[in-house]
Design an enzyme around this catalytic site. Structure first.
Site, PDB file in Angstrom:
ATOM      1  N   HIS A 120       0.878  -1.178   0.000  1.00 28.25           N
ATOM      2  CA  HIS A 120       0.000   0.000   0.000  1.00 28.25           C
ATOM      3  C   HIS A 120       0.919   1.234   0.000  1.00 28.25           C
ATOM      4  O   HIS A 120       1.756   1.384   0.903  1.00 28.25           O
ATOM      5  CB  HIS A 120      -0.915  -0.015   1.228  1.00 28.25           C
ATOM      6  CG  HIS A 120      -1.898  -1.154   1.170  1.00 28.25           C
ATOM      7  ND1 HIS A 120      -2.136  -1.999   2.241  1.00 28.25           N
ATOM      8  CD2 HIS A 120      -2.681  -1.587   0.153  1.00 28.25           C
ATOM      9  CE1 HIS A 120      -3.049  -2.897   1.872  1.00 28.25           C
ATOM     10  NE2 HIS A 120      -3.398  -2.676   0.613  1.00 28.25           N
TER      11      HIS A 120
ATOM     12  N   ARG B  68      -2.881   4.626  -1.500  1.00 30.35           N
ATOM     13  CA  ARG B  68      -2.952   3.202  -1.165  1.00 30.35           C
ATOM     14  C   ARG B  68      -2.768   2.345  -2.419  1.00 30.35           C
ATOM     15  O   ARG B  68      -2.072   1.356  -2.410  1.00 30.35           O
ATOM     16  CB  ARG B  68      -4.315   2.919  -0.507  1.00 30.35           C
ATOM     17  CG  ARG B  68      -4.509   1.482  -0.019  1.00 30.35           C
ATOM     18  CD  ARG B  68      -5.808   1.387   0.772  1.00 30.35           C
ATOM     19  NE  ARG B  68      -6.166   0.033   1.139  1.00 30.35           N
ATOM     20  CZ  ARG B  68      -5.735  -0.595   2.238  1.00 30.35           C
ATOM     21  NH1 ARG B  68      -4.888   0.009   3.055  1.00 30.35           N
ATOM     22  NH2 ARG B  68      -6.142  -1.805   2.519  1.00 30.35           N
TER      23      ARG B  68
ATOM     24  N   GLU C  22       1.446  -5.555  10.792  1.00 32.46           N
ATOM     25  CA  GLU C  22       0.640  -4.327  10.830  1.00 32.46           C
ATOM     26  C   GLU C  22       1.175  -3.484  11.967  1.00 32.46           C
ATOM     27  O   GLU C  22       1.283  -3.962  13.095  1.00 32.46           O
ATOM     28  CB  GLU C  22      -0.840  -4.649  11.112  1.00 32.46           C
ATOM     29  CG  GLU C  22      -1.621  -5.142   9.922  1.00 32.46           C
ATOM     30  CD  GLU C  22      -1.932  -4.061   8.882  1.00 32.46           C
ATOM     31  OE1 GLU C  22      -1.630  -2.871   9.121  1.00 32.46           O
ATOM     32  OE2 GLU C  22      -2.466  -4.434   7.824  1.00 32.46           O
TER      33      GLU C  22
ATOM     34  N   TYR D 229     -10.448   1.437   5.439  1.00 36.54           N
ATOM     35  CA  TYR D 229     -11.699   0.677   5.366  1.00 36.54           C
ATOM     36  C   TYR D 229     -12.937   1.580   5.313  1.00 36.54           C
ATOM     37  O   TYR D 229     -14.067   1.101   5.310  1.00 36.54           O
ATOM     38  CB  TYR D 229     -11.817  -0.303   6.548  1.00 36.54           C
ATOM     39  CG  TYR D 229     -10.691  -1.333   6.587  1.00 36.54           C
ATOM     40  CD1 TYR D 229      -9.922  -1.604   5.454  1.00 36.54           C
ATOM     41  CD2 TYR D 229     -10.397  -2.029   7.745  1.00 36.54           C
ATOM     42  CE1 TYR D 229      -8.886  -2.531   5.484  1.00 36.54           C
ATOM     43  CE2 TYR D 229      -9.364  -2.971   7.783  1.00 36.54           C
ATOM     44  CZ  TYR D 229      -8.618  -3.207   6.648  1.00 36.54           C
ATOM     45  OH  TYR D 229      -7.600  -4.127   6.683  1.00 36.54           O
TER      46      TYR D 229
HETATM   47 ZN   LIG Z   1      -1.605  -2.089   4.196  1.00 34.95          ZN
END
Ligand SMILES: [Zn+2]
Length: 290
Positions: free
Chosen positions: A14, A55, A165, A275
């Site tokens: 991303h 992204r 993450e 999201y």
């Molecule tokens: Zn990501």
């Protein structure tokens, strides 16, 4: 047990998640010492998205690695073609020549350093146990709701694949504390791989881990207009218990929506910026001793 000889470390899947981009560039410039028993490949996955600090260009690259997508054909969407190129470089997914892919992401949610594994086999349990032992602040998240190969994630191009993450970090921003966590995580994972290859993985007693359950949508009107926001009592409380009756959303009309599930869950990816387009407010997990 298969031994691991080739490792791909990937950033920029991303383009606006900067930690992995810095780390991959610094690793490629030899700024860190890594176990020399392994072969490394360092990859910036989506350079065009990195260049534009977005992204993705057309579609989310990290959802294009389902096996069906990877059979060669020309696509009009940039990331669909890119996925095939990456699959040829570090896969192919149906017969990978890379043993382990480590794909580094950031989240805008307050998840701390999190290791996501897509299977609950001994290899991933041992990696998770080792990481948790060396770096107790790490969260371990198991997403094994479908098989490893059914996941559409880039890391599944490898025989083994994991995602890191790290957050909270805003998109397009790079924090030194978050960067330092990524360096530490990658070094521990590579040290684990070395121990695994030497069949010297320590025994781990049970440790805390989370397993993905579900996603929760933002409250929307019939016209799909947003009706409220994450409740202040839930904001930033990633991996903390959410019990039935506790507040979840604060609506614009002044009312509160409470969580009405049957038992305690552990929200994560709370208010994740990426999201928003799909109106996902957060994901839930179960906590278990692995
Ligand atoms: Zn990501």
């Amino acid at each position: 047990m298969h031994s691991i000889s080739s490792v791909a470390i990937v950033g920029g899947t991303h383009g606006n998640e900067l930690t992995g981009i810095h780390l991959v560039n610094n690793l490629a410039n030899d700024n860190y010492s890594l176990p020399d028993s392994l072969d490394y490949r360092f990859l910036i996955a989506n350079p065009d998205a990195v260049a534009t600090n977005t992204r993705f260009i057309d579609v989310d690259l990290n959802r294009q690695f389902a096996l069906d997508n990877l059979t060669y054909q020309e696509h009009s969407l940039y990331e669909l073609n890119l996925a095939q190129i990456i699959n040829r470089k570090i896969g192919p997914k149906d017969n990978p020549h890379t043993d382990l892919v480590i794909d580094i992401h950031n989240t805008t949610s307050n998840m701390g350093p999190t290791l996501i594994v897509l299977e609950s086999s001994d290899f991933y349990r041992n990696m998770s146990g080792y990481l948790k032992q060396q770096m107790p602040s790490c969260n371990i998240l198991v997403e094994d709701e479908v098989s490893y190969l059914e996941h559409p994630y880039l890391c599944t191009c490898g025989k083994y694949g994991v995602m890191l993450e790290l957050g909270a970090q805003p998109q397009g921003v790079s924090r030194a504390d978050v960067y330092a966590q990524s360096v530490e995580m990658v070094q521990h994972i590579l040290k684990f791989v070395e121990l695994h290859n030497q069949q010297e993985t320590p025994e781990f007693k049970g440790f805390e881990a989370y397993r993905l359950l579900d996603v929760v949508q933002f409250p929307l009107s019939k016209e799909e207009k947003l009706l409220g926001l994450i409740h202040p009592a839930l904001q930033d409380q990633d991996f903390k218990p959410l019990k039935p009756g506790q507040p979840m959303f604060s609506l614009f009309d002044g009312s509160t929506v409470e969580y009405e599930g049957e038992g305690t869950v552990y929200p994560h990816f709370i208010n994740e910026a990426a999201y928003k387009a799909s109106a996902v407010a957060f994901a839930t997990a179960d906590k278990f001793i692995w």
